[in-house]
Design a protein around this motif. Structure first.
Motif, PDB file in Angstrom:
ATOM      1  N   UNK A  76       0.848  -1.189   0.000  1.00 24.70           N
ATOM      2  CA  UNK A  76       0.000   0.000   0.000  1.00 24.70           C
ATOM      3  C   UNK A  76       0.883   1.237   0.000  1.00 24.70           C
ATOM      4  N   UNK A  77       0.713   2.097  -0.993  1.00 21.16           N
ATOM      5  CA  UNK A  77       1.542   3.296  -1.149  1.00 21.16           C
ATOM      6  C   UNK A  77       0.761   4.548  -0.806  1.00 21.16           C
ATOM      7  N   UNK A  78       1.383   5.424  -0.033  1.00 19.83           N
ATOM      8  CA  UNK A  78       0.885   6.771   0.201  1.00 19.83           C
ATOM      9  C   UNK A  78       1.795   7.672  -0.621  1.00 19.83           C
ATOM     10  N   UNK A  79       1.222   8.464  -1.497  1.00 17.44           N
ATOM     11  CA  UNK A  79       2.031   9.359  -2.325  1.00 17.44           C
ATOM     12  C   UNK A  79       1.387  10.727  -2.299  1.00 17.44           C
ATOM     13  N   UNK A  80       1.936  11.670  -3.051  1.00 12.66           N
ATOM     14  CA  UNK A  80       1.424  13.028  -2.970  1.00 12.66           C
ATOM     15  C   UNK A  80       0.000  13.100  -3.511  1.00 12.66           C
ATOM     16  N   UNK A  81      -0.916  13.009  -2.565  1.00  8.55           N
ATOM     17  CA  UNK A  81      -2.356  13.181  -2.731  1.00  8.55           C
ATOM     18  C   UNK A  81      -3.082  12.000  -3.351  1.00  8.55           C
ATOM     19  N   UNK A  82      -2.533  10.803  -3.167  1.00 11.17           N
ATOM     20  CA  UNK A  82      -3.284   9.609  -3.534  1.00 11.17           C
ATOM     21  C   UNK A  82      -2.774   8.406  -2.763  1.00 11.17           C
ATOM     22  N   UNK A  83      -3.640   7.404  -2.699  1.00 13.49           N
ATOM     23  CA  UNK A  83      -3.281   6.089  -2.174  1.00 13.49           C
ATOM     24  C   UNK A  83      -3.255   5.131  -3.352  1.00 13.49           C
ATOM     25  N   UNK A  84      -2.333   4.180  -3.305  1.00 15.76           N
ATOM     26  CA  UNK A  84      -2.288   3.158  -4.353  1.00 15.76           C
ATOM     27  C   UNK A  84      -2.120   1.793  -3.703  1.00 15.76           C
ATOM     28  N   UNK A  85      -3.115   0.936  -3.830  1.00 17.02           N
ATOM     29  CA  UNK A  85      -4.367   1.096  -4.565  1.00 17.02           C
ATOM     30  C   UNK A  85      -5.345   2.004  -3.810  1.00 17.02           C
ATOM     31  N   UNK A  86      -6.247   2.588  -4.572  1.00 17.16           N
ATOM     32  CA  UNK A  86      -7.260   3.458  -3.995  1.00 17.16           C
ATOM     33  C   UNK A  86      -8.385   2.638  -3.381  1.00 17.16           C
ATOM     34  N   UNK A  87      -8.734   1.551  -4.029  1.00 13.37           N
ATOM     35  CA  UNK A  87      -9.799   0.674  -3.539  1.00 13.37           C
ATOM     36  C   UNK A  87      -9.209  -0.712  -3.296  1.00 13.37           C
ATOM     37  N   UNK A  88      -9.478  -1.251  -2.108  1.00 17.63           N
ATOM     38  CA  UNK A  88      -9.049  -2.602  -1.763  1.00 17.63           C
ATOM     39  C   UNK A  88     -10.304  -3.433  -1.537  1.00 17.63           C
ATOM     40  N   UNK A  89     -10.445  -4.479  -2.336  1.00 20.07           N
ATOM     41  CA  UNK A  89     -11.594  -5.366  -2.229  1.00 20.07           C
ATOM     42  C   UNK A  89     -11.239  -6.548  -1.336  1.00 20.07           C
ATOM     43  N   UNK A  90     -12.200  -7.007  -0.544  1.00 20.60           N
ATOM     44  CA  UNK A  90     -11.985  -8.147   0.335  1.00 20.60           C
ATOM     45  C   UNK A  90     -13.304  -8.779   0.715  1.00 20.60           C
ATOM     46  N   UNK A  91     -13.240  -9.734   1.606  1.00 16.22           N
ATOM     47  CA  UNK A  91     -14.445 -10.434   2.051  1.00 16.22           C
ATOM     48  C   UNK A  91     -14.896  -9.883   3.401  1.00 16.22           C
ATOM     49  N   UNK A  92     -16.175 -10.081   3.702  1.00 16.18           N
ATOM     50  CA  UNK A  92     -16.762  -9.582   4.948  1.00 16.18           C
ATOM     51  C   UNK A  92     -15.962 -10.069   6.150  1.00 16.18           C
ATOM     52  N   UNK A  93     -15.538  -9.139   7.000  1.00 19.85           N
ATOM     53  CA  UNK A  93     -14.814  -9.458   8.221  1.00 19.85           C
ATOM     54  C   UNK A  93     -13.353  -9.828   8.044  1.00 19.85           C
ATOM     55  N   UNK A  95      -9.473  -9.741   7.811  1.00 21.74           N
ATOM     56  CA  UNK A  95      -8.430  -8.894   8.383  1.00 21.74           C
ATOM     57  C   UNK A  95      -7.194  -8.984   7.499  1.00 21.74           C
ATOM     58  N   UNK A  96      -6.618  -7.834   7.186  1.00 20.04           N
ATOM     59  CA  UNK A  96      -5.393  -7.804   6.387  1.00 20.04           C
ATOM     60  C   UNK A  96      -4.410  -6.798   6.982  1.00 20.04           C
ATOM     61  N   UNK A  97      -3.161  -6.971   6.597  1.00 20.51           N
ATOM     62  CA  UNK A  97      -2.104  -6.043   6.973  1.00 20.51           C
ATOM     63  C   UNK A  97      -1.726  -5.243   5.737  1.00 20.51           C
ATOM     64  N   UNK A  98      -1.806  -3.919   5.866  1.00 15.82           N
ATOM     65  CA  UNK A  98      -1.331  -3.049   4.792  1.00 15.82           C
ATOM     66  C   UNK A  98       0.144  -2.783   5.049  1.00 15.82           C
ATOM     67  N   UNK A  99       0.993  -3.184   4.111  1.00 11.83           N
ATOM     68  CA  UNK A  99       2.416  -2.856   4.184  1.00 11.83           C
ATOM     69  C   UNK A  99       2.549  -1.487   3.530  1.00 11.83           C
ATOM     70  N   UNK A 100       2.426  -0.460   4.350  1.00  9.96           N
ATOM     71  CA  UNK A 100       2.286   0.908   3.862  1.00  9.96           C
ATOM     72  C   UNK A 100       3.614   1.647   3.879  1.00  9.96           C
ATOM     73  N   UNK A 101       3.866   2.404   2.799  1.00 14.31           N
ATOM     74  CA  UNK A 101       5.069   3.220   2.730  1.00 14.31           C
ATOM     75  C   UNK A 101       4.747   4.546   2.065  1.00 14.31           C
ATOM     76  N   UNK A 102       5.404   5.595   2.524  1.00 12.21           N
ATOM     77  CA  UNK A 102       5.200   6.941   2.002  1.00 12.21           C
ATOM     78  C   UNK A 102       6.236   7.216   0.916  1.00 12.21           C
ATOM     79  N   UNK A 103       5.771   7.303  -0.306  1.00 10.22           N
ATOM     80  CA  UNK A 103       6.628   7.616  -1.456  1.00 10.22           C
ATOM     81  C   UNK A 103       6.595   9.104  -1.790  1.00 10.22           C
ATOM     82  N   UNK A 104       5.757   9.869  -1.106  1.00 11.11           N
ATOM     83  CA  UNK A 104       5.561  11.275  -1.443  1.00 11.11           C
ATOM     84  C   UNK A 104       6.585  12.195  -0.816  1.00 11.11           C
ATOM     85  N   UNK A 105       6.497  13.452  -1.179  1.00  7.33           N
ATOM     86  CA  UNK A 105       7.391  14.482  -0.676  1.00  7.33           C
ATOM     87  C   UNK A 105       6.843  15.215   0.532  1.00  7.33           C
TER      88      UNK A 105
END
Length: 158
Positions: A76-93, A95-105
């Protein structure tokens, strides 16, 4: 002498008018370019030309959709004014781990109000975020610093 005094008066008025027109412009431009709060210096990107409507009716900068059904983690990427992916699809209930990193300035944030998540990310930082999909529908996440610029997304039950 009267003519000199009149010219001096006109000149003084012109100087005051010009000074009044030029004041504050730089401060206003800087504030609109860098925002306020705890944002780092930098010029935010305006809302992208390509946006998508989220389930709650808000617009988000469109940077993809991923089906995470059956997955434990998602990059999961945080960049200058967007998330990538913007929509994450999954099943009801699910649980997932977002491996998030900031690529923005700029400093960015991941907020998911319904799950009491409010995590800041400095430039080049990386964190893991545990999230759960709702029983139905979608949950909106956003950057509390740049949501008005389209930095939103959602966890959506597929």
């Amino acid at each position: 002498m009267a003519r000199y005094a009149r010219l001096l008066s006109i000149f003084s008025v012109l100087v005051l008018l010009l000074a009044g027109c030029g004041g504050g412009g730089d401060d206003e431009a800087t504030e609109s370019q860098t925002g306020t709060g705890t944002e780092a210096a930098g010029t935010p990107t305006p809302i992208a030309e390509e946006t998508i409507g989220l389930t709650n009716g808000e617009q988000a900068n469109a940077h993809g959709e991923v089906d995470a059904s059956g997955e434990d983690t998602v990059e999961f990427e945080l960049d200058d004014n967007y998330f990538e992916p913007t929509v994450i699809l999954g099943t009801a209930g699910q649980e997932i781990t977002l491996e998030a990193f900031n690529e923005g300035g700029n400093i960015h944030n991941f907020s998911l109000t319904d799950q009491q998540i409010d995590q800041d990310f400095r430039e080049d930082s990386e964190e893991e975020i545990e999230v759960s999909f709702p029983d139905s529908g979608a949950l909106t996440f956003f950057c509390k610093y740049h949501a008005e610029l389209g930095m939103r997304g959602e966890l959506r039950v597929a």
